[in-house]
Design a protein around this motif. Structure first.
Motif, PDB file in Angstrom:
ATOM      1  N   ARG B 265       8.723  19.032  24.853  1.00 46.47           N
ATOM      2  CA  ARG B 265       8.049  20.286  24.515  1.00 46.47           C
ATOM      3  C   ARG B 265       9.001  21.470  24.436  1.00 46.47           C
ATOM      4  O   ARG B 265       8.614  22.526  23.940  1.00 46.47           O
ATOM      5  N   GLY B 266      10.224  21.330  24.926  1.00 45.76           N
ATOM      6  CA  GLY B 266      11.175  22.434  24.927  1.00 45.76           C
ATOM      7  C   GLY B 266      11.023  23.290  26.172  1.00 45.76           C
ATOM      8  O   GLY B 266      10.127  23.079  26.988  1.00 45.76           O
ATOM      9  N   ALA B 267      11.934  24.275  26.290  1.00 48.40           N
ATOM     10  CA  ALA B 267      11.999  25.069  27.524  1.00 48.40           C
ATOM     11  C   ALA B 267      10.716  25.850  27.765  1.00 48.40           C
ATOM     12  O   ALA B 267      10.301  26.053  28.895  1.00 48.40           O
ATOM     13  N   SER B 271       8.728  23.806  21.038  1.00 47.06           N
ATOM     14  CA  SER B 271       9.597  22.986  20.202  1.00 47.06           C
ATOM     15  C   SER B 271       8.886  22.613  18.905  1.00 47.06           C
ATOM     16  O   SER B 271       7.683  22.806  18.763  1.00 47.06           O
TER      17      SER B 271
END
Lengths: 431, 431
Positions: B265-267, B271
């Protein structure tokens, strides 16, 4: 003891692994205390192998550790004695404290115990360094020379000789060899085979087989990894953010991706080939066979050529120093070359951020000293192209470890393995 | 019982969570058995919510489960009775077996128990579907209409009405509502706020607040997520590979990244914004404010315009069907439009693979039916530009869930939550 033997609060640990678990618990507590002078900082660098130092914290005593962990005083004392005996921990003079009673001795990571040997093979240099348990760089050597003309066998022999010299110096400083990590600018398999290092011209180079028997690399584990990955790990352990994109600018351009505190290696371990992302699909041909790759716009050779500094009889190192001087003097060609490279890098980095969602970009390798001139153009593209940049700004900064991030990160990864598994080191014991 | 109470072999589970743990153990064992007819496949689709079916395996009996898990027959029977009572599991006629004795009843996931409601808001359609515990799509509705003119409040009211209709049909089929997942083409926070959906023109839309009190979405959890993420999860649970890049082609282009079986999902959860990766940095302006974004080359509207099918009084859906017909008839303009879009997509996807290292690309949304014409151009760019493609080929294929992957994946995510935590459902009990 019941509480002491817990991992996440409710899953008891079996007796067999209890000592190992508790050794790690005590060592982590000592490692995250405030940093102290465990060794001389002979080479001027530090990589945070011991975790994040508690700002303003006090050097812990045995009693502090017992109170924090729930272990008994007697258990802590026995474990600390083992750690001191194994040269992982050392006692320091008591720090003044409020209240009555004799002040207790403080405990810090030992600077005279196990140390990691970091090696790096890059296109135009070889490097080696030693990092002790406190994260200090104790010795560092760089040999500048083009490695392309020699084959893998000769280059590996050279780097092994460098390892022998640096390991000798570490032994003179009283350090114990804990293992070696070698950084290479290419795709590396889990068993140390360099599948492809395009700028070195290497393909399917079995590093462990080729260095087998060399005394400098014997007697302790040898790992081989991508240089940007090792540099990113070094950055992570130097109080880096939990998620960031590390960009390593050399003749080639690699990336190490850290998400939520972990290195993202990809499905087969070959993530981070940023230099071969297309900036312009029909741009100039690249050595990889494609066109318009980032390396052709923002690799070290491309920047030097654009600044008019290529092929003047300098080494690449001298040329980069010259470029920095010219940029400091506001030389128009130098500034234009750096701004153009920064724009190309920014377009590519913006694409990565749109896809991966990280909020920090760390520039390493030759990009580290050039960051003042590269970063504005990178930021401009990122702010313009990243969909979330409007409300969630992206930070672009130089690597805290500078141009040596890969080799220092490599040595740090060895030390980290000792800190993560102290029982293995004490067992006689290699990480 | 001691063995039965273990998680990973040596960490005992406390009594309080033992039943929950063992319910999950038994249900997973049943779910990974061979699929059987748990419900009528009214809508023709299946999403693999129950894990990978053991090919050629036998429907497990209580005795099989006891033997496989180490639980006693009595414990298994009590747990199975609970699962049957909660309509998570049902008994089927015994399968013939070798040896003596009365054949035992088989156990399969129930097709008449809890079901997930999936909803999707996209730029030119709304969709809803119901997926039962066996992964079968039991009902599915798509309303084609441009959602851009209406504001978020009206669109959410429409999708809630659609939810009411579909939920009513599910109840008529005897299914129990287990929760709702809503897919949107934009950036969504963890608490369901759509921070930005550029092609809808949405910004900071608090979905839970706006639908609060609507009966069709009441009484069970509502989650909101990015459509490409939900589609990628649906693909993962349909016997997808462990690592892949899911590309959702609609008016916008999104991506869901799955690495080692987990969604990346990213930071910050943002994402996958593949549509805003630059193909040509100085290309045509994009609605996001940048230039040369992939959407401008390979978004649905861009492809239709290039094929001469825009603005002819068709709905987008009709236009895509027309494009497919023209491509089947080898119409030169249609083939050129698809090849050009495929090339732009391939350049971008090649960049993602160089950075992330995945070996499978799944084309979904309108790309799914267009894959025969898009994939060759994508593969050509990928083979040319991905550094590792020479020795580790990349697969490009259509989504197994077709153009409905997001809405089916959304419903599947609800069912998955029930299967992952059966004790919560049995407790009265929402996932």
């Amino acid at each position: 003891m019941a509480q002491a033997g817990t991992r996440s609060g409710n899953t008891p640990v079996r007796q067999a692994s209890l000592r190992e678990h508790n050794l790690g618990l005590v060592l982590r507590h000592i490692a995250t205390g405030p940093p102290t002078a465990g060794g001389t900082d002979a080479a001027g660098g530090t990589v945070g192998t011991g975790g994040t130092a508690a700002a303003g914290g006090r050097v812990p005593s045995r009693a502090d550790i017992a109170a924090a962990t729930g272990l008994t005083r007697a258990t802590v004392s026995a474990l600390v004695d083992d750690l001191i005996g194994g040269r992982l921990v050392t006692e320091v003079a008591p720090t003044p404290r409020a209240g009555a009673g004799r002040p207790a001795l403080g405990l810090v990571l030992a600077g005279n115990g196990p140390a990691g040997l970091g090696l790096e093979i890059n296109v135009d240099y070889l490097a080696a360094c030693v990092v002790d348990l406190t994260g200090r760089v104790r010795h560092r050597v760089v040999h500048r020379a083009d490695q392309r003309p020699a084959g893998p066998r000769d280059v590996l022999a050279r780097v092994a000789d460098l390892a022998a010299a640096v390991r000798g110096e570490a032994e003179r400083q009283g350090l114990a060899h804990a293992g070696t990590a070698l950084a290479v600018p290419g795709l590396v398999t889990a068993d140390g085979v360099v599948r492809l290092a395009p700028n070195l011209g290497w393909r399917d180079v079995d590093v462990p087989a080729l260095v087998h028997g060399h005394p400098a690399l014997a007697g302790a584990p040898l790992t081989v990894d991508n240089e940007a990955n090792l540099a990113a790990l070094g950055e992570l352990h130097t109080a880096g953010p939990a998620s960031f994109l590390y960009v390593s600018g050399e003749i080639g351009i690699g990336a190490g991706i850290v998400l939520d505190g972990a290195l993202l290696r990809g499905a087969r371990g070959w993530s981070g080939e940023l230099g071969h992302v297309a900036v312009r699909p029909d741009g100039p041909p690249c050595g990889c066979g494609a066109r318009g790759c980032l390396e052709r716009y923002a690799g070290q050779d491309a920047i030097l050529a654009a600044a008019g500094l290529a092929d003047r009889g300098h080494t690449a190192d001298q040329a980069v120093a010259r470029l920095t001087s010219l940029a400091e003097a506001a030389d128009p060609a130098a500034l234009r070359a750096l701004a153009d490279a920064g724009s190309a890098l920014g377009v590519t980095v913006a694409g990565v951020i749109n896809v991966l969602d990280v909020d920090t970009v760390v520039l390493g390798g030759v990009y580290a000293p050039l960051t003042p001139w590269l970063a504005p153009a990178v930021e401009d593209e990122v702010n313009h192209r990243v969909l979330t940049a409007g409300w969630s700004p992206v930070t672009v900064r130089a690597s805290r470890l500078g141009g040596d991030a890969a080799v220092v990160g490599a040595a740090g990864s060895v030390v980290r393995a000792v800190l993560d598994r102290p029982a293995r080191w004490l067992a006689g014991g290699r990480p």
